[in-house]
Structure formats: C-alpha cells, structure tokens
Design a protein around this motif. Structure first.
Motif, mmCIF file in Angstrom:
data_model
loop_
_atom_site.group_PDB
_atom_site.id
_atom_site.type_symbol
_atom_site.label_atom_id
_atom_site.label_comp_id
_atom_site.label_asym_id
_atom_site.label_seq_id
_atom_site.Cartn_x
_atom_site.Cartn_y
_atom_site.Cartn_z
ATOM 1 N N LEU A 8 0.844 -1.196 0.000
ATOM 2 C CA LEU A 8 0.000 0.000 0.000
ATOM 3 C C LEU A 8 0.881 1.247 0.000
ATOM 4 N N ASP A 9 1.592 1.413 -1.131
ATOM 5 C CA ASP A 9 2.542 2.517 -1.232
ATOM 6 C C ASP A 9 2.179 3.427 -2.400
ATOM 7 N N ASP A 10 3.104 4.264 -2.817
ATOM 8 C CA ASP A 10 2.829 5.232 -3.872
ATOM 9 C C ASP A 10 2.594 4.588 -5.233
ATOM 10 N N ARG A 11 3.018 3.340 -5.383
ATOM 11 C CA ARG A 11 2.841 2.658 -6.668
ATOM 12 C C ARG A 11 1.523 1.910 -6.752
ATOM 13 N N LEU A 12 0.732 1.956 -5.694
ATOM 14 C CA LEU A 12 -0.495 1.169 -5.642
ATOM 15 C C LEU A 12 -1.431 1.501 -6.797
ATOM 16 N N ALA A 13 -1.592 2.784 -7.109
ATOM 17 C CA ALA A 13 -2.557 3.186 -8.137
ATOM 18 C C ALA A 13 -2.265 2.536 -9.483
ATOM 19 N N ASP A 14 -1.000 2.419 -9.843
ATOM 20 C CA ASP A 14 -0.638 1.836 -11.133
ATOM 21 C C ASP A 14 -0.896 0.333 -11.175
ATOM 22 N N ARG A 15 -0.707 -0.337 -10.054
ATOM 23 C CA ARG A 15 -0.748 -1.800 -10.063
ATOM 24 C C ARG A 15 -2.105 -2.376 -9.699
ATOM 25 N N VAL A 16 -2.929 -1.597 -8.981
ATOM 26 C CA VAL A 16 -4.152 -2.177 -8.449
ATOM 27 C C VAL A 16 -5.291 -2.183 -9.462
ATOM 28 N N VAL B 122 -10.474 -6.395 -1.745
ATOM 29 C CA VAL B 122 -10.848 -5.107 -2.322
ATOM 30 C C VAL B 122 -10.923 -4.042 -1.228
ATOM 31 N N LEU B 123 -11.528 -4.398 -0.089
ATOM 32 C CA LEU B 123 -11.646 -3.441 1.015
ATOM 33 C C LEU B 123 -10.279 -3.047 1.557
ATOM 34 N N ARG B 124 -9.345 -3.985 1.523
ATOM 35 C CA ARG B 124 -7.991 -3.683 2.031
ATOM 36 C C ARG B 124 -7.386 -2.517 1.257
ATOM 37 N N VAL B 125 -7.472 -2.553 -0.081
ATOM 38 C CA VAL B 125 -6.875 -1.459 -0.851
ATOM 39 C C VAL B 125 -7.732 -0.207 -0.770
ATOM 40 N N LEU B 126 -9.044 -0.371 -0.651
ATOM 41 C CA LEU B 126 -9.913 0.796 -0.532
ATOM 42 C C LEU B 126 -9.578 1.584 0.723
ATOM 43 N N GLN B 127 -9.363 0.869 1.830
ATOM 44 C CA GLN B 127 -9.043 1.531 3.091
ATOM 45 C C GLN B 127 -7.592 1.996 3.157
ATOM 46 N N GLY B 128 -6.700 1.279 2.491
ATOM 47 C CA GLY B 128 -5.277 1.562 2.637
ATOM 48 C C GLY B 128 -4.728 2.574 1.662
ATOM 49 N N ALA B 129 -5.540 2.963 0.668
ATOM 50 C CA ALA B 129 -5.053 3.915 -0.333
ATOM 51 C C ALA B 129 -4.831 5.281 0.294
ATOM 52 N N THR B 130 -3.690 5.876 -0.010
ATOM 53 C CA THR B 130 -3.367 7.200 0.520
ATOM 54 C C THR B 130 -2.679 8.018 -0.568
ATOM 55 N N GLY B 131 -2.446 9.271 -0.270
ATOM 56 C CA GLY B 131 -1.661 10.103 -1.179
ATOM 57 C C GLY B 131 -2.488 10.755 -2.265
ATOM 58 N N GLU B 132 -1.767 11.384 -3.201
ATOM 59 C CA GLU B 132 -2.413 12.163 -4.242
ATOM 60 C C GLU B 132 -3.275 11.320 -5.166
ATOM 61 N N ARG B 133 -2.937 10.058 -5.317
ATOM 62 C CA ARG B 133 -3.668 9.217 -6.266
ATOM 63 C C ARG B 133 -4.691 8.320 -5.580
ATOM 64 N N ARG B 134 -5.017 8.658 -4.345
ATOM 65 C CA ARG B 134 -5.988 7.846 -3.615
ATOM 66 C C ARG B 134 -7.323 7.788 -4.351
ATOM 67 N N GLU B 135 -7.735 8.912 -4.925
ATOM 68 C CA GLU B 135 -9.043 8.979 -5.576
ATOM 69 C C GLU B 135 -9.190 7.915 -6.666
ATOM 70 N N GLY B 136 -8.133 7.707 -7.465
ATOM 71 C CA GLY B 136 -8.198 6.706 -8.518
ATOM 72 C C GLY B 136 -8.338 5.302 -7.972
ATOM 73 N N VAL B 137 -7.616 5.000 -6.910
ATOM 74 C CA VAL B 137 -7.702 3.670 -6.302
ATOM 75 C C VAL B 137 -9.100 3.442 -5.742
ATOM 76 N N VAL B 138 -9.615 4.426 -5.016
ATOM 77 C CA VAL B 138 -10.955 4.296 -4.435
ATOM 78 C C VAL B 138 -11.992 4.134 -5.542
ATOM 79 N N GLY B 139 -11.857 4.902 -6.611
ATOM 80 C CA GLY B 139 -12.801 4.782 -7.712
ATOM 81 C C GLY B 139 -12.796 3.395 -8.327
ATOM 82 N N SER B 140 -11.620 2.812 -8.515
ATOM 83 C CA SER B 140 -11.532 1.461 -9.080
ATOM 84 C C SER B 140 -12.152 0.437 -8.134
#
Length: 711
Positions: A452-460, A483-501
């Motif tokens: 659950l780091d800065d690269r999460l958005a690209d890989r998830v 799915v809930l794990r990444v939804l809750q763990g997403a942080t940073g500037e690109r959190r919105e994209g992860v949550v949307g996915s």
C-alpha cells in the motif's frame, strides 16, 4: 548560383527551431557533390525549414533558391528538391477564409504565399518530364499536376510522356498525376477517365493497367468495370511472375539522418526484394476508391492473403485492418484467412495478423483455432517486456480472450503464477465473463499482496478490473476483503483513482459485496454526504475530501449491493445539484441503472436537458427516459445527439432496445438507417481506438434488438 543569398537577413527569419541563420548552409548543401552532405541538407530542410509541413518566413525565402537548384542539370538528386517544393507549395486550404485576427491567419497566409510563389515558377517543372535522371522524371508529374496553372497543357504533356517513357515507376507517377488533375479540375474528368479506361485494357502491361484501375477508383469509381476484382487479381498474379526488384537504396547514404531512416521505413514497408514493390501503394489507392463496395474489397483482400508473395500478404493484413475498422461487412472468410497468417514464420506477417485480430473481439471467432494454436506453440512469447512500463500480454492471447474463447483461461492462469503479471491482463477478461472464474484466486492473491505505497494506483486497477468481470457470486464474495484492504489503505495524491476502481469493482459484485456497505457509507460521510435525509446539512458537499462524482458512484455501489432507493436517492439528487459536470453525469448514469426507482429525480434530470455541456444532456436524457419510461422529454435530445455526436448512439440505442419507443418520433427511421449503413458509426481509417469495432458491432446488435422489440 545562389546570387543574392547573402543579402537575405536570415537571422531575422525563423524556422521550427528559431533563427534561420543556418539555412544558407543547408541550401548550399543541397548542391553538394557529396551524397552524405546532400542528404544531411535535405534532412535539415524537412526537419526545420518545412517542419511537419509548416511554412515559415524562412521557407518562403528559400523558394527562389530551390527553384534555381531544380533548374540546374548539374545538381544531383534534384528529384528530392522537386518533392520538397511540391510539398511547400501544394498545401490546399480548401477555400477556407480566415479572420486576420485568427491565430491561424499568419500560417494560412504563408501557405498561400508559398503556393503562389511555387506556382509562378512552375514552368521549370515542364522541362523535367524528359530529364535524364529518372528520379527527376518521377517527381515532376505530381509537381506539375499540383502546382502548374495550366492543367490542360500538363495533361497533354503527361499523355505524351506515357508513350515515350520506359521506366515503369515514372509511368505510374504520370497516371497518379492525371488522377490528381481530375480531382482538382473536374472539367477535365471525362478526358482523364477516357485515358485511364484505355490504359486499363489488355494491350498494356500489368503494372500500368493496375495503376489505371487504381486511379479510376480514386477519381471516378463509377467508371470501374463490373469485374474489377477478378481483373485486379489476375493482374496481381501476372505481376508475381515479374523479376524480383531490390528495395530502393539511399545511394549508400548513412541512416543517421531523418531521411535515411525514412528510406529504411519505406523499404521495410514494401518488403525488400519483392516483385513490383509499388503494388502496395496502388492497391491502397484502389481500396480507398472502392469505398463502401465492401464485398469487392473482401474478395480482393482474400486473394491477396492467399498470395505466395509474402510481402503482398503483409500489405493485405494492413489493408484488412483499415477495412474492418471503417466498414461493416460479412468478414468470416477474411478473418479466417488472417488467422492462417499466424503460422507464418515471418514475424512481421504473423505479428501483424495478431494485432489486427486483437481489435476484432467477437469478430475474431473464425480465427479462434488458429489463435489457440499460435498461443500453445510459443509459451516463450506469451508476455512481452518493454524498456518502459509493465509487461503486456502478446496480441494473440488478447485476441483469443477478447473473442471470449475459454481456451485462453489456463494460459492466463499460468501467467498469473509468474513473478510479474502483465499490466493489461485484467482488462483482457471482459469478454470471458464467468469463464474467467478460475482466475479469481490468483487475482485475489495478487491484490492482497500489493504494497500500500505510492505505486499502488498503477498496479491495483488492472487487478480490480479483472475481478469485476466475475460479477455477483461466491467468487466475488471471497474477493471483497482484498478489495476493502486497498480501498481503506489507499493514501496520497492518487488515492481517488484507487478508491474509484475499488468502488467500480464492488458495484460489479452486487449483493455479494454486502460486507462493504459500512465502508461505502464511510466514503459518503467523508465526501460530505450523510446516510439518510434527516437534514440538508448532511448532504452538503462543502469541504468534501472526495469529489462529488465519486460520491455518486459510491451511491451506485450501495444501490447495486442493497437496492435501497430511499438511502441513495438523496445523495444522487444532491450530486445533481453540484456545478461539476462530471459529477452530474455520474449521478445521472447511476440513476439510469435504478429505473423507475429513481423517478423522484426526474425533475432535476429534466432541467439538465438544457445543460450547455452535450454529454451532460445525453446522460440526463438517458436517465430521464429510464426513470420515467417515457421518451417524450428525453428523445429530442438523444435524436439530435444521434446526428451530431455519433458516439452517443450506443446510449440511445440501448434505450430503444430496452424501453417503450411510443412517442419517440423518428426513432425507427434512425434505427433502419443505421442498420443499412455500410460505414461504422465511429469508423475512421486514420485514427483508431481499440474498441471502435466492438462498440459498432454492439450498436448494430442493439438496433436489431430495437427492431424486433417494436414500439
């Protein structure tokens, strides 16, 4: 030579890269005896002075000196300079009138002055038709057809040159120039048609006859003989018996310059050491002219794909791609022949066929066996690695998956066991649907293992998309914790994209994602939308951490999971009131999925029909029709968009297929016209999207469904 060149204030002029003080050196380089220096100079002219077809003040200043070079028989490679002048002076503004205040006015003025300057000196090209240098003779006809002010005289000279000329490619250039004259000067069309018709008869060689047919197709397709396809295929067979020609050489010049590289590309495009290397260009011209005569084009391509000439099959694969992308037709036989190319040992041919099949989705089914054999034969090629970016699946695997063929599932399962999964694997599963269920454990495992780091958005996102294909069911329920794990763990500037996915995936899971309900409500609270409608304050988006568009999609997930209209409607209505067009569109899309359960939002949707943003109007119209089951207000918006925004037709056709069309005036006429159209609604031979073909096929399916359903 070059009298007055030093009197020009070149430093005060500009080209693509700034001051043009280097231009005199380039012009002198064009006259050099050293072939490498000539190529370098020509490369500089195209790269800076005529960069990407632009005309600068320095370009205009060059024209007299370029004309001087063309007129001097001692200058070598003058054909290249003729081509440069043709490009500089031949830009057609199509009669456009530009306002002097317009930003493009200066560019247009330069184009017009260039055309005027080159045309004024175009008599110099007349003496080049019988020049000893075949390269000059090759360039002169098109220059004359494009730039000379007396097309009658030019056409007469071209006819005479055809009789005197012995170089095949120069004769073909004369025919191309005649076609250009017919297109630019319609009064001369009958004379050109007579010439081309006469040259297409059996008294002439195969190459000239093929060129004549190609130019007829280009400027007067109605004049083509009814048996044009058998005639052309016969000419192609005759051309295959001709001596093999070597690829054009750049006179031993280095390939470090732009033009040197272009020579290599051109040589590769026509496949070195082939008979009649100009055949591909003639066939492309013929195909363009045949246009909507799709059956004729299919028959012609089928013959090309059966040719013993591998280079001709490479050409046919490329032409097949353009045809399939632009026109509708019965493509089963052609697709099967494309599949046969997959087994060819020539990588260019096999890979080209795979890439073409990759764009076809369900239309690739006739080639499914060939695709499966290709995939099974070369496990080492399943994954392609790139210097930049994640690895990707080979096109044959993607084509097989997009065709919905379950034989690809074990292959994908094996790939998922490797250290790094291809970035496009998840997005390749859409057409497999439930057949992809065996992949769920591996996708879940990879999702659960992501850092659950800065690269999460690209890989998830690809993994979430792949899981969403599974839809509701036991496999979906088992995937919710990951799915809930990444939804809750997403942080940073690109959190919105992860949550949307993650929200899109939970929406696809439907009731199976019941465990996610509290977390989704938590997102709505975070965005400023409280559960229930106790007070307007609960629904205020002020200070929202997540945007209203995501709030609307989150409400859509809750609707898909719980089906509680009273819980989600206040959120969606509040989002419709936001000023953000993207949020309004998202809310309207969700309301459309609710059907009559969303009827309370009808007044707000009706107001959005007057939005200045066209896609907001379309989404609101679709939603309004679905929540009211009445097309009275929505249909005029969708009918207007159908005509002016072809890519909206899918949404409108889905309504026509699903809902009552009583009151949708003119709907049947639009549907019938769409079904009778030979051209894809989104077809464009030069600009393509990987989903254009499948979207058009789905539009046709919806239109047929609407016809069978009736009002």
């Amino acid at each position: 030579m070059f009298a007055g060149i030093d009197e020009v204030e070149w430093a005060s002029l500009e080209h693509a890269y700034g001051p043009a003080d280097d231009v005199p050196e380039l012009l002198r380089g064009l006259a050099s005896a050293d072939p490498a220096e000539r190529e370098h100079a020509l490369d500089g002219m195209y790269g800076a002075v005529h960069h990407q077809g632009d005309v600068y003040d320095s370009t205009l200043a060059c024209i007299p000196f370029l004309m001087e070079l063309v007129a001097d028989p001692a200058v070598l490679d003058r054909g290249c300079i003729v081509e440069l002048l043709t490009s500089i002076g031949g830009i057609d503004l199509d009669g456009d009138e530009l306002d002097p205040e317009d930003e493009e006015f200066e560019d247009a003025a330069n184009y017009a002055m260039a055309a005027s300057a080159v045309t004024a000196g175009a008599d110099v090209f007349l003496g080049l038709l019988d020049d000893p240098d075949p390269g000059v003779r090759l360039a002169a006809p098109l220059a004359l057809a494009t730039l000379h002010s007396d097309p009658v005289r030019v056409l007469r000279l071209l006819r005479a040159r055809l009789d005197a000329e012995r170089d095949t490619e120069v004769r073909l250039a004369c025919l191309e120039a005649a076609g250009r004259i017919a297109l630019r000067h319609r009064g001369l069309l009958p004379e050109v048609v007579d010439l081309l018709t006469a040259l297409s008869r059996t008294a002439y060689g195969a190459g000239l006859r093929l060129a004549a047919l190609a130019q007829l197709a280009r400027c007067a397709p109605g004049a083509l003989p009814s048996d044009v396809v058998p005639g052309v295929t016969g000419l192609l067979r005759e051309l295959r018996t001709q001596p093999v020609a070597s690829a054009p050489a750049a006179d031993g010049l280095p390939s470090a310059t732009l033009l040197g590289q272009l020579w290599q590309v051109r040589a590769g495009d026509t496949s070195a050491h082939r008979a009649a290397p100009w055949t591909a260009d003639l066939l492309r011209t013929l195909h363009d002219g045949l246009g909507d005569r799709v059956d004729d084009r299919i028959a012609l391509l089928a013959d090309q794909l059966c040719s013993p000439d591998r280079a001709q099959r490479v050409d046919a694969v490329r032409m097949s791609s353009a045809l399939l992308r632009t026109w509708r037709g019965a493509y089963g036989e052609l697709v099967g022949l494309l599949g046969e190319q997959l087994a060819d040992p020539e990588p260019q041919l096999a890979m080209g066929a795979a890439y073409t099949l990759k764009e076809l989705f369900g239309l690739a089914v006739p080639a499914a066996d060939a695709l499966a054999q290709r995939v099974a034969a070369e496990p080492s090629t399943w994954v392609r690695r790139w210097q930049d970016g994640p690895p990707t699946l080979c096109p044959a695997i993607v084509a097989l998956a997009r065709a919905g063929d379950a034989r690809v599932v074990p292959v994908l399962a094996e790939i998922l066991q490797r250290a790094e999964a291809p970035g496009d694997l998840g997005h390749s599963l859409d057409e497999l649907g439930r057949a992809a269920a065996p992949l769920a454990p591996a996708l879940r495992e990879r999702l659960a293992a992501l850092e659950l780091d800065d690269r999460l958005a690209d890989r998830v996102e690809p993994l979430l998309h792949g899981l969403s294909v599974l839809g509701p069911g036991a496999a979906a329920a088992e995937s919710v914790p990951a799915v809930l794990r990444v939804l809750q763990g997403a942080t940073g500037e690109r959190r919105e994209g992860v949550v949307g996915s993650a929200v899109r995936t939970l929406t696809a899971f439907g009731p199976a994602a019941g465990e996610a309900v509290p977390y989704l409500w938590g997102l709505l609270h975070e965005a400023g939308y409280g559960q229930g409608a106790d007070s307007a304050a609960h629904l205020s988006p002020a200070g929202a951490a997540l945007p209203p568009a995501l709030a609307a999609r989150t409400a859509g997930a809750l609707w898909a999971i719980e089906g509680d209209r009273d819980a989600v409607l206040p959120v969606l209505c509040a989002v419709l009131n936001t000023p953000e067009q993207a949020a309004r569109r998202s809310a309207a899309s969700v309301l459309g999925t609710m059907g009559t359960a969303g009827a309370a939002a009808a007044p707000q949707l009706a107001r959005l029909l007057r939005s200045m943003e066209p896609w907001t109007r379309v989404r609101a119209a679709v939603a309004l029709w679905r929540v009211t089951e009445d097309p009275e207000q929505a249909w005029p918006v969708l009918r207007a968009a159908w005509e002016t925004m072809p890519r909206t037709r899918m949404s409108a056709a889905a309504c026509l297929a699903d809902l009552s069309t009583a009151g949708a005036q003119g709907a049947q006429r639009l549907v019938d016209r769409e079904l009778l159209s030979a051209r894809r609604h989104n077809g464009n031979e030069s600009v393509a999207d990987s989903r254009d073909i499948v979207e058009d096929e789905r539009l046709l399916a919806l239109c047929r469904q609407a016809v069978h359903r009736g009002p």
